[in-house]
Design a protein around this motif. Structure first.
Motif, PDB file in Angstrom:
ATOM      1  N   ARG A 125       0.817  -1.224   0.000  1.00  0.00           N
ATOM      2  CA  ARG A 125       0.000   0.000   0.000  1.00  0.00           C
ATOM      3  C   ARG A 125       0.852   1.277   0.000  1.00  0.00           C
ATOM      4  NH1 ARG A 125      -5.546  -1.580   1.482  1.00  0.00           N
ATOM      5  NH2 ARG A 125      -6.169   0.410   2.437  1.00  0.00           N
ATOM      6  N   THR A 126       0.271   2.322  -0.533  1.00  0.00           N
ATOM      7  CA  THR A 126       0.871   3.659  -0.497  1.00  0.00           C
ATOM      8  C   THR A 126       0.222   4.396   0.671  1.00  0.00           C
ATOM      9  OG1 THR A 126       1.276   3.643  -2.852  1.00  0.00           O
ATOM     10  CG2 THR A 126       1.174   5.799  -1.812  1.00  0.00           C
ATOM     11  N   VAL A 127       1.078   4.898   1.562  1.00  0.00           N
ATOM     12  CA  VAL A 127       0.607   5.308   2.885  1.00  0.00           C
ATOM     13  C   VAL A 127       1.040   6.744   3.182  1.00  0.00           C
ATOM     14  CG1 VAL A 127       0.931   4.805   5.338  1.00  0.00           C
ATOM     15  CG2 VAL A 127       0.683   2.927   3.728  1.00  0.00           C
ATOM     16  N   LEU A 128       0.153   7.490   3.827  1.00  0.00           N
ATOM     17  CA  LEU A 128       0.490   8.838   4.304  1.00  0.00           C
ATOM     18  C   LEU A 128       0.396   8.843   5.825  1.00  0.00           C
ATOM     19  CD1 LEU A 128       0.966  11.927   3.722  1.00  0.00           C
ATOM     20  CD2 LEU A 128      -1.542  12.166   3.760  1.00  0.00           C
ATOM     21  N   ASP A 129       1.417   9.392   6.502  1.00  0.00           N
ATOM     22  CA  ASP A 129       1.395   9.542   7.958  1.00  0.00           C
ATOM     23  C   ASP A 129       1.462  11.041   8.263  1.00  0.00           C
ATOM     24  OD1 ASP A 129       1.510   9.232  10.679  1.00  0.00           O
ATOM     25  OD2 ASP A 129       3.497   8.307  10.728  1.00  0.00           O
ATOM     26  N   VAL A 130       0.322  11.592   8.675  1.00  0.00           N
ATOM     27  CA  VAL A 130       0.209  13.043   8.894  1.00  0.00           C
ATOM     28  C   VAL A 130       0.684  13.374  10.312  1.00  0.00           C
ATOM     29  CG1 VAL A 130      -1.440  14.953   9.066  1.00  0.00           C
ATOM     30  CG2 VAL A 130      -1.737  13.190   7.299  1.00  0.00           C
ATOM     31  N   GLY A 131       1.603  14.319  10.428  1.00  0.00           N
ATOM     32  CA  GLY A 131       2.130  14.682  11.750  1.00  0.00           C
ATOM     33  C   GLY A 131       2.956  13.539  12.302  1.00  0.00           C
ATOM     34  N   CYS A 132       3.926  13.103  11.501  1.00  0.00           N
ATOM     35  CA  CYS A 132       4.628  11.834  11.796  1.00  0.00           C
ATOM     36  C   CYS A 132       5.781  12.012  12.770  1.00  0.00           C
ATOM     37  CB  CYS A 132       5.127  11.218  10.498  1.00  0.00           C
ATOM     38  SG  CYS A 132       6.351  12.254   9.686  1.00  0.00           S
ATOM     39  N   GLY A 133       6.011  13.240  13.282  1.00  0.00           N
ATOM     40  CA  GLY A 133       7.159  13.427  14.169  1.00  0.00           C
ATOM     41  C   GLY A 133       8.437  13.076  13.426  1.00  0.00           C
ATOM     42  N   ASN A 134       9.321  12.333  14.079  1.00  0.00           N
ATOM     43  CA  ASN A 134      10.599  11.996  13.415  1.00  0.00           C
ATOM     44  C   ASN A 134      10.474  10.795  12.479  1.00  0.00           C
ATOM     45  OD1 ASN A 134      10.779   9.650  15.011  1.00  0.00           O
ATOM     46  ND2 ASN A 134      12.013  10.674  16.561  1.00  0.00           N
ATOM     47  N   GLY A 135       9.254  10.283  12.333  1.00  0.00           N
ATOM     48  CA  GLY A 135       9.024   9.221  11.340  1.00  0.00           C
ATOM     49  C   GLY A 135       9.106   7.810  11.905  1.00  0.00           C
ATOM     50  N   TYR A 136       9.102   7.688  13.229  1.00  0.00           N
ATOM     51  CA  TYR A 136       9.229   6.343  13.818  1.00  0.00           C
ATOM     52  C   TYR A 136       8.201   5.378  13.220  1.00  0.00           C
ATOM     53  CZ  TYR A 136       9.113   2.371  16.877  1.00  0.00           C
ATOM     54  OH  TYR A 136       9.131   1.068  17.333  1.00  0.00           O
ATOM     55  N   HIS A 137       6.913   5.812  13.221  1.00  0.00           N
ATOM     56  CA  HIS A 137       5.884   4.883  12.721  1.00  0.00           C
ATOM     57  C   HIS A 137       6.021   4.672  11.207  1.00  0.00           C
ATOM     58  CE1 HIS A 137       3.656   6.136  16.537  1.00  0.00           C
ATOM     59  NE2 HIS A 137       3.935   4.856  16.672  1.00  0.00           N
ATOM     60  N   CYS A 138       6.569   5.654  10.492  1.00  0.00           N
ATOM     61  CA  CYS A 138       6.770   5.484   9.036  1.00  0.00           C
ATOM     62  C   CYS A 138       7.688   4.285   8.775  1.00  0.00           C
ATOM     63  CB  CYS A 138       7.373   6.735   8.419  1.00  0.00           C
ATOM     64  SG  CYS A 138       6.345   8.206   8.544  1.00  0.00           S
ATOM     65  N   TRP A 139       8.772   4.167   9.555  1.00  0.00           N
ATOM     66  CA  TRP A 139       9.677   3.024   9.373  1.00  0.00           C
ATOM     67  C   TRP A 139       8.949   1.718   9.686  1.00  0.00           C
ATOM     68  CZ3 TRP A 139      13.611   4.368   6.604  1.00  0.00           C
ATOM     69  CH2 TRP A 139      14.208   5.620   6.754  1.00  0.00           C
ATOM     70  N   ARG A 140       8.109   1.754  10.736  1.00  0.00           N
ATOM     71  CA  ARG A 140       7.371   0.530  11.090  1.00  0.00           C
ATOM     72  C   ARG A 140       6.356   0.183   9.993  1.00  0.00           C
ATOM     73  NH1 ARG A 140       7.800  -1.133  16.385  1.00  0.00           N
ATOM     74  NH2 ARG A 140       7.116  -3.077  15.404  1.00  0.00           N
ATOM     75  N   MET A 141       5.771   1.218   9.349  1.00  0.00           N
ATOM     76  CA  MET A 141       4.828   0.966   8.241  1.00  0.00           C
ATOM     77  C   MET A 141       5.561   0.278   7.081  1.00  0.00           C
ATOM     78  SD  MET A 141       2.827   4.613   8.415  1.00  0.00           S
ATOM     79  CE  MET A 141       2.147   5.135  10.011  1.00  0.00           C
ATOM     80  N   ALA A 142       6.778   0.747   6.812  1.00  0.00           N
ATOM     81  CA  ALA A 142       7.576   0.091   5.766  1.00  0.00           C
ATOM     82  C   ALA A 142       7.900  -1.340   6.183  1.00  0.00           C
ATOM     83  CB  ALA A 142       8.856   0.887   5.505  1.00  0.00           C
TER      84      ALA A 142
END
Ligand SMILES: C[S@@+](CC[C@H](N)C(=O)[O-])C[C@H]1O[C@@H](n2cnc3c(N)ncnc32)[C@H](O)[C@@H]1O
Length: 326
Positions: A125-142
């Protein structure tokens, strides 16, 4: 010499001709001057001092854990620790970088563990994380299989913390942009899943936020929203007078049932609250990596069920909903 951080040209190129092309147009090199900060030279020096080591193994499934082929010497460990500490405050994490444990203010992994079981699997999936801070959850999404993760975060220091990780994980499809949701192209309708975690209560106009989240989703896409709530029946909302837990920018705290009704009113379908959780001082606390005040300092010492202002202490809900197909 051109720096390796805060660079978006390659990204813009990759997105041309895709559903993210309008976003490529938005990510201009003017963005960074717009969020310039007096501490930028100091933070830049810290990024420049990061060693050029290669990651032998990256585990983004069980955490954000980076390993080198050979363990660090004590001197290397100490130097890396000191360099990363120059990017204080580290709020979201934890991170494990070559054996250096970044013990962040938040156990953001606990939030992720509460969210992940309830959402449509992120694989492909192509995902958007709004207000992601330093991106911690973005790495977990990947780590959970997302094909492309875009995080947006207006604070410069959190962007720079992301770039510190990015230096070691350049191949992962995780991109953090220094944007607010309001700066995103309208009606993008490009993302399969949109996350908004810890942002709604900071918005003066919650329905405009919900509308903007819906506009970013493709028809049939999934919204995953996490926000502060209060206990109470459908229709109940707290609008704290003055500050909430010492934060000046907290506006609307609905009950879980009210939150579901807001999502329906905003045009989402099948909204359902999947988790309600009282934030503890184990999950949010000061550490060496975020040494300022944290949750314990904003609770009433006589009655920790309340904030220092007398409001109910932080309680958080996760709600999942879909954008209709038509
Ligand atoms: C409480 S933190 C939540 C971080 C992360 N999503 C989490 O759940 O751990 C909220 C973040 O949203 C960012 N933010 C605030 N308003 C925003 C907006 N309008 N658009 C995008 N991000 C915003 C803040 O800078 C902050 O880093």
């Amino acid at each position: 010499m051109q720096s390796w951080y805060l660079q978006y040209a390659a990204l813009r190129q990759d997105w041309l001709g895709t559903a993210l092309a309008p976003l490529a147009d938005t990510v201009s090199d003017d963005l960074v001057p717009a969020i310039e900060h007096g501490d930028f030279p100091r933070w830049r020096a810290a990024l420049d001092a990061l060693p050029d080591w290669t990651v032998a193994n990256a585990d983004l499934v069980n955490g954000v854990i980076l390993q080198r082929a050979t363990p660090l010497s004590d001197a290397e460990h100490a130097t890396l620790t000191q360099t990363l500490l120059r990017l204080h405050p580290w709020r979201k994490g934890p991170y494990e970088i070559f054996g250096v444990h970044i013990d962040t203010e938040w156990r953001s992994d606990w939030k992720w563990d509460r969210v992940l079981p309830h959402i449509t699997p992120l694989t492909g999936r192509t995902v958007l994380d709004v207000g992601c801070g330093n991106g911690y959850h973005c790495w977990r999404m990947a780590g959970a299989g997302a094909k492309c993760v875009v995080g947006i975060e207006p604070m410069l220091i959190f962007n720079l913390q992301y770039w510190a990780l990015r230096k070691y994980l350049p191949e992962w499809p995780v991109h953090l942009l220094p944007l607010t949701l309001e700066q995103m192209p309208e009606q993008l309708a490009a993302f399969d899943t949109v996350f908004s975690m810890g942002v709604l209560y900071h918005r003066r106009s919650p329905f405009e936020h919900l509308q903007a989240l819906k506009n970013a989703l493709r028809p049939g896409g999934e919204l995953v929203l996490e926000t502060l709530v209060i206990n109470g029946p459908r229709g109940q909302v707290l609008v704290p007078e003055g500050r909430y837990a010492r934060m000046p920018n907290v506006w609307f705290l609905p009950s879980p049932a009210t939150l579901e009704s807001w999502l329906s009113k905003a045009g989402f379908v099948e909204p359902h609250v999947v988790d309600v959780n009282l934030t503890t001082t184990d999950e949010q606390r000061p550490t060496a990596w975020m040494s300022w005040e944290s949750l314990a300092q904003v609770l009433d010492p006589q009655n920790p069920a309340l904030t220092v202002e007398g409001h109910p202490r932080p309680l958080r809900a996760v709600v999942v909903a879909r954008k209709p197909i038509l």
